[in-house]
Design a protein around this motif. Structure first.
Motif, short mmCIF file in Angstrom:
data_model
loop_
_atom_site.label_atom_id
_atom_site.label_comp_id
_atom_site.label_asym_id
_atom_site.label_seq_id
_atom_site.Cartn_x
_atom_site.Cartn_y
_atom_site.Cartn_z
N GLN A 140 0.83 -1.21 0.00
CA GLN A 140 0.00 0.00 0.00
C GLN A 140 0.86 1.25 0.00
O GLN A 140 0.57 2.21 -0.72
CB GLN A 140 -0.93 0.01 1.22
N LEU A 141 1.92 1.26 0.79
CA LEU A 141 2.81 2.43 0.83
C LEU A 141 3.57 2.57 -0.48
O LEU A 141 3.78 3.68 -0.97
CB LEU A 141 3.78 2.31 2.00
N ASP A 142 3.97 1.46 -1.07
CA ASP A 142 4.69 1.47 -2.35
C ASP A 142 3.81 2.03 -3.47
O ASP A 142 4.30 2.62 -4.42
CB ASP A 142 5.15 0.05 -2.69
N GLY A 143 2.51 1.90 -3.34
CA GLY A 143 1.57 2.41 -4.35
C GLY A 143 1.36 3.91 -4.31
O GLY A 143 0.75 4.47 -5.21
N LEU A 144 1.85 4.58 -3.27
CA LEU A 144 1.69 6.02 -3.17
C LEU A 144 2.60 6.71 -4.19
O LEU A 144 3.70 6.22 -4.49
CB LEU A 144 2.03 6.50 -1.76
N PRO A 149 9.58 1.10 -3.20
CA PRO A 149 9.71 0.06 -2.19
C PRO A 149 10.72 0.41 -1.10
O PRO A 149 10.54 0.04 0.06
CB PRO A 149 10.13 -1.18 -2.97
N VAL A 150 11.77 1.13 -1.43
CA VAL A 150 12.79 1.49 -0.43
C VAL A 150 12.21 2.48 0.57
O VAL A 150 12.34 2.31 1.79
CB VAL A 150 14.05 2.06 -1.13
N THR A 151 11.53 3.53 0.08
CA THR A 151 10.94 4.52 0.97
C THR A 151 9.80 3.90 1.77
O THR A 151 9.61 4.22 2.95
CB THR A 151 10.45 5.74 0.18
N GLU A 170 4.98 13.89 10.35
CA GLU A 170 6.10 13.08 10.82
C GLU A 170 6.82 12.38 9.66
O GLU A 170 7.96 11.93 9.82
CB GLU A 170 5.62 12.03 11.83
N LEU A 171 6.18 12.29 8.49
CA LEU A 171 6.83 11.69 7.33
C LEU A 171 8.08 12.48 6.92
O LEU A 171 8.97 11.95 6.28
CB LEU A 171 5.87 11.62 6.14
N ASP A 172 8.15 13.74 7.30
CA ASP A 172 9.30 14.60 6.97
C ASP A 172 10.59 14.07 7.60
O ASP A 172 11.68 14.34 7.10
CB ASP A 172 9.01 16.03 7.44
N ALA A 173 10.47 13.29 8.66
CA ALA A 173 11.64 12.74 9.35
C ALA A 173 12.25 11.57 8.59
O ALA A 173 13.35 11.12 8.92
CB ALA A 173 11.26 12.31 10.76
N ILE A 174 11.57 11.07 7.59
CA ILE A 174 12.05 9.90 6.83
C ILE A 174 12.86 10.39 5.64
O ILE A 174 12.38 11.24 4.86
CB ILE A 174 10.86 9.03 6.38
N SER A 175 14.07 9.87 5.49
CA SER A 175 14.91 10.29 4.36
C SER A 175 14.26 9.84 3.06
O SER A 175 13.73 8.73 2.96
CB SER A 175 16.32 9.71 4.50
N GLY A 176 14.28 10.72 2.08
CA GLY A 176 13.63 10.43 0.81
C GLY A 176 12.28 11.10 0.69
O GLY A 176 11.69 11.13 -0.39
N ILE A 177 11.75 11.65 1.80
CA ILE A 177 10.48 12.38 1.76
C ILE A 177 10.79 13.82 2.17
O ILE A 177 11.03 14.10 3.34
CB ILE A 177 9.42 11.77 2.69
N GLY A 178 10.79 14.68 1.19
CA GLY A 178 11.03 16.10 1.44
C GLY A 178 9.72 16.86 1.48
O GLY A 178 8.64 16.29 1.40
N PRO A 179 9.80 18.19 1.58
CA PRO A 179 8.59 19.03 1.65
C PRO A 179 7.66 18.87 0.44
O PRO A 179 6.45 18.82 0.60
CB PRO A 179 9.13 20.46 1.74
N ALA A 180 8.23 18.76 -0.75
CA ALA A 180 7.38 18.62 -1.95
C ALA A 180 6.63 17.30 -1.95
O ALA A 180 5.42 17.24 -2.22
CB ALA A 180 8.23 18.74 -3.21
N ARG A 181 7.33 16.21 -1.64
CA ARG A 181 6.68 14.90 -1.62
C ARG A 181 5.66 14.84 -0.48
O ARG A 181 4.60 14.23 -0.61
CB ARG A 181 7.71 13.79 -1.46
N LEU A 182 5.98 15.47 0.64
CA LEU A 182 5.05 15.50 1.78
C LEU A 182 3.74 16.19 1.37
O LEU A 182 2.66 15.71 1.71
CB LEU A 182 5.68 16.21 2.97
N GLU A 183 3.82 17.28 0.63
CA GLU A 183 2.61 17.97 0.18
C GLU A 183 1.81 17.09 -0.79
O GLU A 183 0.59 17.12 -0.76
CB GLU A 183 2.97 19.30 -0.48
N THR A 184 2.50 16.33 -1.62
CA THR A 184 1.81 15.41 -2.53
C THR A 184 1.06 14.34 -1.77
O THR A 184 -0.05 13.96 -2.12
CB THR A 184 2.83 14.75 -3.49
#
Length: 191
Positions: A140-144, A149-151, A170-184
């Protein structure tokens, strides 16, 4: 024993006082007993009650002002999207049934282009709701969008190490998820 002379005035006054005492005593003695149970209260039936009911809906995804909105009972999805500022240019509004009636407490997810197929919804339709970060599987997370799969594995590892997500931020604390991806992801995931 001395006699007190009664003149007419005093006799009349004594008669009036005696009469008042008898009237008050009679009212107190002859008054009906109060019932132990009060009589029922009659309430008039309301007409058109459903039109005055207020519904609360949460509109998220590809809208200009996502958030919680009050709408009248009988409102449609189109009314909720309009209250949220309308769809953004990236919205796939054709995937929504704009004519559907809304229910109290409902979350309306306006999908962004390409999102329906990513969720594995048959025919690229609208997902049943947001992906819950605290219970989502790797698939489910990989489908976002933008989450491979790594993220997705990093999200699961973060959840295991730090416990349940309290907010999407809190997703901002995960490497690979920046502000732009968080907004998406903001309208597509929930804690």
């Amino acid at each position: 024993m001395p006699e007190f002379p009664l003149d007419r005035r005093r006799a009349l006054l004594a008669g009036v006082v005696a009469l008042l005492v008898l009237v008050v005593a009679g009212k107190l003695l002859l008054r009906p007993a109060r019932p132990a149970v009060p009589p029922p209260v009659r309430v008039a039936a309301r007409t058109g009650q459903s039109s005055a009911t207020t519904l609360f809906v949460n509109v998220v995804g590809a809208v200009r002002r996502p958030g919680l909105y009050r709408l009248k009972d009988g409102s449609r999805v189109a009314d909720a999207v309009r209250r949220a500022g309308g769809p953004t240019p990236k919205a796939q509004i054709e995937l929504l049934n704009l004519a559907a009636r809304i229910a109290d407490g409902e979350q309306i997810v306006v999908p962004r282009s390409g999102i329906g197929a990513a969720f594995g919804v048959p025919g690229g339709g609208v997902p049943a709701g947001p992906v819950h970060l605290n219970s989502a599987t790797l698939e489910q997370l990989d489908g976002l969008p933008g989450v491979g799969p790594v993220t997705a594995q990093k999200i699961l590892d973060y959840r295991q190490q730090h416990g349940a997500f309290g907010s999407v931020d809190e997703l901002d604390a995960i490497s690979g998820i920046g502000p732009a991806r968080l907004e998406t992801l903001r309208g597509l995931v929930a804690p």
